[in-house]
Motif scaffolding. Structure first.
Motif, PDB file in Angstrom:
ATOM      1  N   LYS A  97       0.896   6.028  -7.352  1.00  0.00           N
ATOM      2  CA  LYS A  97      -0.337   6.091  -8.133  1.00  0.00           C
ATOM      3  C   LYS A  97      -1.417   6.998  -7.529  1.00  0.00           C
ATOM      4  O   LYS A  97      -2.054   7.780  -8.248  1.00  0.00           O
ATOM      5  CB  LYS A  97      -0.919   4.675  -8.287  1.00  0.00           C
ATOM      6  CG  LYS A  97       0.023   3.669  -8.916  1.00  0.00           C
ATOM      7  CD  LYS A  97       0.240   3.944 -10.388  1.00  0.00           C
ATOM      8  CE  LYS A  97       1.094   2.838 -11.021  1.00  0.00           C
ATOM      9  NZ  LYS A  97       1.379   3.114 -12.453  1.00  0.00           N
ATOM     10  N   LEU A  98      -1.639   6.892  -6.234  1.00  0.00           N
ATOM     11  CA  LEU A  98      -2.839   7.487  -5.639  1.00  0.00           C
ATOM     12  C   LEU A  98      -2.663   8.950  -5.240  1.00  0.00           C
ATOM     13  O   LEU A  98      -3.506   9.783  -5.569  1.00  0.00           O
ATOM     14  CB  LEU A  98      -3.277   6.657  -4.418  1.00  0.00           C
ATOM     15  CG  LEU A  98      -3.631   5.194  -4.708  1.00  0.00           C
ATOM     16  CD1 LEU A  98      -4.008   4.474  -3.423  1.00  0.00           C
ATOM     17  CD2 LEU A  98      -4.773   5.118  -5.717  1.00  0.00           C
ATOM     18  N   VAL A  99      -1.588   9.259  -4.518  1.00  0.00           N
ATOM     19  CA  VAL A  99      -1.415  10.632  -4.033  1.00  0.00           C
ATOM     20  C   VAL A  99      -1.312  11.645  -5.166  1.00  0.00           C
ATOM     21  O   VAL A  99      -1.909  12.725  -5.089  1.00  0.00           O
ATOM     22  CB  VAL A  99      -0.197  10.721  -3.087  1.00  0.00           C
ATOM     23  CG1 VAL A  99       0.113  12.178  -2.757  1.00  0.00           C
ATOM     24  CG2 VAL A  99      -0.471   9.952  -1.803  1.00  0.00           C
ATOM     25  N   ALA A 103       0.830  -1.217   0.000  1.00  0.00           N
ATOM     26  CA  ALA A 103       0.000   0.000   0.000  1.00  0.00           C
ATOM     27  C   ALA A 103       0.858   1.257   0.000  1.00  0.00           C
ATOM     28  O   ALA A 103       0.493   2.262  -0.633  1.00  0.00           O
ATOM     29  CB  ALA A 103      -0.925  -0.004   1.218  1.00  0.00           C
ATOM     30  N   ALA A 104       1.994   1.222   0.682  1.00  0.00           N
ATOM     31  CA  ALA A 104       2.878   2.393   0.703  1.00  0.00           C
ATOM     32  C   ALA A 104       3.389   2.707  -0.695  1.00  0.00           C
ATOM     33  O   ALA A 104       3.400   3.871  -1.127  1.00  0.00           O
ATOM     34  CB  ALA A 104       4.051   2.140   1.658  1.00  0.00           C
ATOM     35  N   SER A 114       0.463   4.028  -2.884  1.00  0.00           N
ATOM     36  CA  SER A 114      -0.021   5.358  -2.479  1.00  0.00           C
ATOM     37  C   SER A 114       0.859   6.461  -3.035  1.00  0.00           C
ATOM     38  O   SER A 114       0.367   7.479  -3.533  1.00  0.00           O
ATOM     39  CB  SER A 114      -0.089   5.461  -0.954  1.00  0.00           C
ATOM     40  OG  SER A 114       1.208   5.436  -0.381  1.00  0.00           O
ATOM     41  N   VAL A 115       2.173   6.260  -2.984  1.00  0.00           N
ATOM     42  CA  VAL A 115       3.101   7.301  -3.457  1.00  0.00           C
ATOM     43  C   VAL A 115       3.118   7.390  -4.975  1.00  0.00           C
ATOM     44  O   VAL A 115       3.094   8.474  -5.548  1.00  0.00           O
ATOM     45  CB  VAL A 115       4.521   7.027  -2.904  1.00  0.00           C
ATOM     46  CG1 VAL A 115       5.528   7.960  -3.562  1.00  0.00           C
ATOM     47  CG2 VAL A 115       4.545   7.215  -1.398  1.00  0.00           C
ATOM     48  N   GLY A 153      -6.675   6.391   4.371  1.00  0.00           N
ATOM     49  CA  GLY A 153      -5.816   5.482   5.131  1.00  0.00           C
ATOM     50  C   GLY A 153      -6.192   5.437   6.604  1.00  0.00           C
ATOM     51  O   GLY A 153      -6.240   4.367   7.220  1.00  0.00           O
ATOM     52  N   LEU A 163      -1.120   3.540   3.392  1.00  0.00           N
ATOM     53  CA  LEU A 163      -1.615   4.752   2.715  1.00  0.00           C
ATOM     54  C   LEU A 163      -1.203   6.015   3.460  1.00  0.00           C
ATOM     55  O   LEU A 163      -1.180   7.106   2.875  1.00  0.00           O
ATOM     56  CB  LEU A 163      -3.143   4.699   2.601  1.00  0.00           C
ATOM     57  CG  LEU A 163      -3.729   3.614   1.691  1.00  0.00           C
ATOM     58  CD1 LEU A 163      -5.250   3.653   1.740  1.00  0.00           C
ATOM     59  CD2 LEU A 163      -3.244   3.768   0.256  1.00  0.00           C
ATOM     60  N   VAL A 216      -6.113  10.518   0.088  1.00  0.00           N
ATOM     61  CA  VAL A 216      -5.491   9.198   0.254  1.00  0.00           C
ATOM     62  C   VAL A 216      -5.104   8.983   1.711  1.00  0.00           C
ATOM     63  O   VAL A 216      -5.342   7.913   2.285  1.00  0.00           O
ATOM     64  CB  VAL A 216      -4.260   9.072  -0.662  1.00  0.00           C
ATOM     65  CG1 VAL A 216      -3.540   7.732  -0.419  1.00  0.00           C
ATOM     66  CG2 VAL A 216      -4.654   9.211  -2.117  1.00  0.00           C
ATOM     67  N   LEU A 217      -4.507   9.993   2.332  1.00  0.00           N
ATOM     68  CA  LEU A 217      -4.116   9.876   3.732  1.00  0.00           C
ATOM     69  C   LEU A 217      -5.329   9.734   4.640  1.00  0.00           C
ATOM     70  O   LEU A 217      -5.330   8.941   5.586  1.00  0.00           O
ATOM     71  CB  LEU A 217      -3.280  11.089   4.156  1.00  0.00           C
ATOM     72  CG  LEU A 217      -1.842  11.124   3.636  1.00  0.00           C
ATOM     73  CD1 LEU A 217      -1.778  11.807   2.267  1.00  0.00           C
ATOM     74  CD2 LEU A 217      -0.921  11.849   4.600  1.00  0.00           C
ATOM     75  N   PRO A 254       3.273   8.733   2.164  1.00  0.00           N
ATOM     76  CA  PRO A 254       3.117  10.116   1.675  1.00  0.00           C
ATOM     77  C   PRO A 254       3.039  11.179   2.766  1.00  0.00           C
ATOM     78  O   PRO A 254       3.051  12.368   2.457  1.00  0.00           O
ATOM     79  CB  PRO A 254       1.792  10.066   0.910  1.00  0.00           C
ATOM     80  CG  PRO A 254       0.999   9.004   1.583  1.00  0.00           C
ATOM     81  CD  PRO A 254       1.986   8.001   2.115  1.00  0.00           C
TER      82      PRO A 254
END
Length: 505
Positions: free
Chosen positions: A341-343, A334-335, A338-339, A354, A394, A350-351, A398
Motif C-alpha cells: 500500500k505505502l511504497v 507493517a512489512a 509497506s510493500v 520507518g 516499514l 516510507v523507509l 521495501p
C-alpha cells in the motif's frame, strides 16, 4: 533475521504439470524456515547457555556473531557453487552439514566447542540458503512464482514470530534434562527428512554461464572482519591491549587490499566476489551503507534485549519470548502494508518514516526503562516494542527493492547477494560492539544486588546507540531513489529468454 541470495534467471523452463515441484517447494521452504528460526531461537537461550556452560561474555557474543560471520563470508560463494555444481547437490550438502553442525552444537561439552560448531553451522547455512530461491526459479514457471514468493514471505514472518517462542519453550521445558540443547537438536529430524526427501523430489539445475569462485576474495573479507570484530569482543576482558587497536587498524588495510584485488580479478576473468562497478550507482552504494548500519543496530539490540530481560530483570525464557510477540507481529504487519500500500504511493518517504518511527520506539523504551526501573512489566514494554516493530517493518520489506531499483538487470543477482552479505556482516559487527556499548558500562565483578541496576543502565546506553544509528540510516536514505523503479522491461526480456530455453533435468 537471515536473507536469501536472489539468483539470476533460471536456466530452464520449468514444467508446470510436474507435481513434484510442490514437494520440492515444501522441502526448500522448510530449510529456509529452519535457518530463520535457528537465528532467533538462539538469542532467547543465550542466558541459559551462559549459566549452564559458564561461558564468558565474549564467548556468548561469538555464539551469535560466529554464525553471522561465517554465513556472511560464504553467502556469495555458496550461490556460485550451486550455479557451477548444481543447486540440488549443493543444497543437499548444505542441509546435511547444517544438520551435523546442529548435532555438534547440541552435544557441545564446552563454550569453545559450541562457538566452533556455530561457525560450522553458519558456513553450512551459506551453502544451503542461497539455493532456495534458485531452486524455486528453476522449478516453477514465471506465472506461478508470485504465489510461491507470497508463501515464502509468510514463512519468513512465521519464522520471526515462532523462533523466540519455540526457543523459550524448549529451554523452559528442559526436555530429558538437556537444558538449552534441544534448541539445536530439534534440527536433526527436520534436516534428515529434508535430506532424504530433497534427494528424491528436487530437480537438478545449473547456471549455463556460472561465475568462477573467488576464494581469495572470501579469505580477505573474512580476515578483515575477524581483525575488526575479534578485538571488539575480547578488548574489554583483556583491558584493551595494543594489539587490539593495531588489529582494527590493520583491518582497514586488508579491506583496501581486497578492493585492489577485486579490480584485478574483474579485469582478468570477470568474476570477482564483489562487483565494484555496482558502487558507481548512487542508490546502490547508499543502500549497502543502510543495510550494513541497519545490521549493526539489529545485532546490538537483540542480544542486549535478551540479556536485559533474563539476566537483568530475572525473567524466565518463556516470559522473555512472550514479551517479544507484539514486536514480531508488528514487523510482519507493517512489512506487508509497506510493500502493498505505502511504497507504491509514497516511495522513499516510507523507509525514512520507518527509521524515525523505530528510533522513536527505541527512545520510548529507554524512557520506560528509566521510569519503571526493575519493576517494569511485559505490558509496559508492549508499546515501545510495537512502535519499534512498525518502524522496522516499514524498512525491511521495501529496502531491497529500493536498493536494486537502479542496478542493471544483468547485475541484479550479484547485487542482491552482496546486500544480504553486508547485512550479515553488519550484524556480526553489531554483536562485537555489544562489548563496548553494553558490557563496557558495567563493573568487572558485579555483586548480586548490582546485576539488575547495571544491566538496566547498560541496556539504556546500548539503546541510545541504536537510536543514533537509526538517525544515521534516515540521512543515508536520502540517497535512495524517490520512487523505486520496477524493472518491467527487464522482467519481460527475462520471460522471453526463458521461453526459448530447453528444460534441464
Amino acid at each position: 533475521m537471515t536473507s536469501t541470495h536472489t539468483p539470476g534467471p533460471a536456466p530452464a523452463q520449468p514444467v508446470a504439470g510436474d507435481r513434484r515441484r510442490w514437494f520440492a517447494l515444501a522441502i526448500v521452504m522448510t530449510a529456509a524456515f529452519m535457518d530463520l528460526v535457528d537465528v532467533t531461537i538462539v538469542n532467547i537461550a543465550i542466558p541459559s547457555i551462559r549459566q549452564d556452560e559458564g561461558a564468558s561474555f565474549s564467548q556468548i557474543q561469538w555464539i551469535t556473531a560466529g554464525y553471522a560471520l561465517a554465513f556472511a563470508a560464504g553467502l556469495i560463494t555458496g550461490g556460485r557453487l550451486g550455479d557451477i555444481h548444481g543447486r540440488k547437490r549443493v543444497f543437499l550438502v548444505g542441509i546435511g552439514g547444517f544438520t551435523v553442525a546442529s548435532a555438534l552444537c547440541g552435544l557441545a561439552v564446552s563454550p569453545e566447542m559450541l562457538v566452533a560448531s556455530r561457525i560450522l553451522q553458519g558456513a553450512m547455512a551459506a551453502l544451503m540458503v542461497p539455493q532456495v530461491l534458485s531452486i524455486v526459479h528453476a522449478t516453477f514457471p514465471a506465472h506461478e512464482r508470485g504465489k510461491v514468493f507470497g508463501l515464502f514471505g509468510a514463512i519468513v514472518g512465521l519464522g520471526a514470530v515462532s523462533g523466540p517462542l519455540l526457543g523459550a519453550l524448549l529451554t523452559e521445558w528442559n526436555l530429558f534434562g538437556l537444558e538449552w540443547r534441544p534448541i539445536f537438536l530439534i534440527n536433526l529430524p527436520v534436516g534428515i527428512a529434508g535430506l532424504v526427501l530433497g534427494s528424491r523430489f528436487i530437480t537438478e539445475s545449473k547456471a549455463p554461464r556460472a561465475l568462477k569462485l573467488d576464494l581469495v576474495g572470501v579469505g580477505l573479507v573474512t580476515l578483515g572482519l575477524l581483525m575488526l570484530v575479534y578485538p571488539l569482543t575480547r578488548g574489554r576482558e583483556l583491558d584493551w591491549p595494543l594489539w587490539g587497536y593495531l588489529s582494527m587498524a590493520g583491518s582497514v588495510v586488508v579491506l583496501a587490499v581486497l578492493v585492489a584485488y577485486e579490480r584485478r580479478k574483474t579485469a582478468r576473468d570477470g568474476s570477482p566476489l564483489v562487483e565494484l562497478s555496482l558502487f558507481k550507482v548512487k542508490s546502490f552504494a547508499a543502500g549497502i551503507a543502510v543495510q550494513t548500519v541497519f545490521g549493526v543496530a539489529l545485532g546490538i539490540f537483540f542480544l542486549v534485549w535478551t540479556l536485559y530481560m533474563q539476566e537483568g530483570l530475572g525473567w524466565t525464557p518463556l516470559r522473555a519470548g512472550l514479551t517479544g510477540v507484539p514486536f514480531s507481529i508488528a514487523v510482519s504487519v507493517a512489512a506487508g502494508v509497506s510493500v502493498q500500500k505505502l511504497v507504491p504511493r509514497f516511495g522513499r518517504k516510507v523507509l525514512q518514516a520507518g527509521a524515525l518511527v523505530m528510533a522513536a520506539g527505541v527512545l520510548l523504551y529507554i524512557w520506560e526503562s528509566e521510569r519503571y526501573g526493575l519493576g517494569i512489566t511485559s505490558w509496559q514494554m508492549a508499546l515501545p516494542l510495537v512502535v519499534m516493530g512498525v518502524g522496522m517493518g516499514l524498512i525491511v520489506a521495501p529496502l531491497t527493492d529500493a536498493v536494486l531499483s537502479q542496478v542493471p538487470r544483468e547485475h541484479a543477482g550479484a547485487a542482491s547477494g552482496l546486500i544480504n552479505t553486508v547485512q550479515q556482516m553488519g550484524n556480526a559487527l553489531g554483536l562485537g560492539l555489544v562489548s563496548v556499548v553494553f558490557f563496557g558500562t558495567m563493573s568487572d565483578h558485579l555483586a548480586p544486588s548490582r546485576i539488575g541496576p547495571e544491566y538496566a543502565d547498560g541496556f539504556q546506553n546500548a539503546l541510545g546507540w541504536v537510536a543514533g544509528v537509526m538517525g544515521v540510516i534516515f540521512l543515508l536514505m536520502f540517497a535512495l531513489p524517490r520512487r523505486p523503479a520496477q524493472h518491467v522491461e527487464g522482467a519481460q526480456e527475462e520471460e522471453r529468454a526463458e521461453e526459448k530455453k530447453p528444460a534441464l533435468v
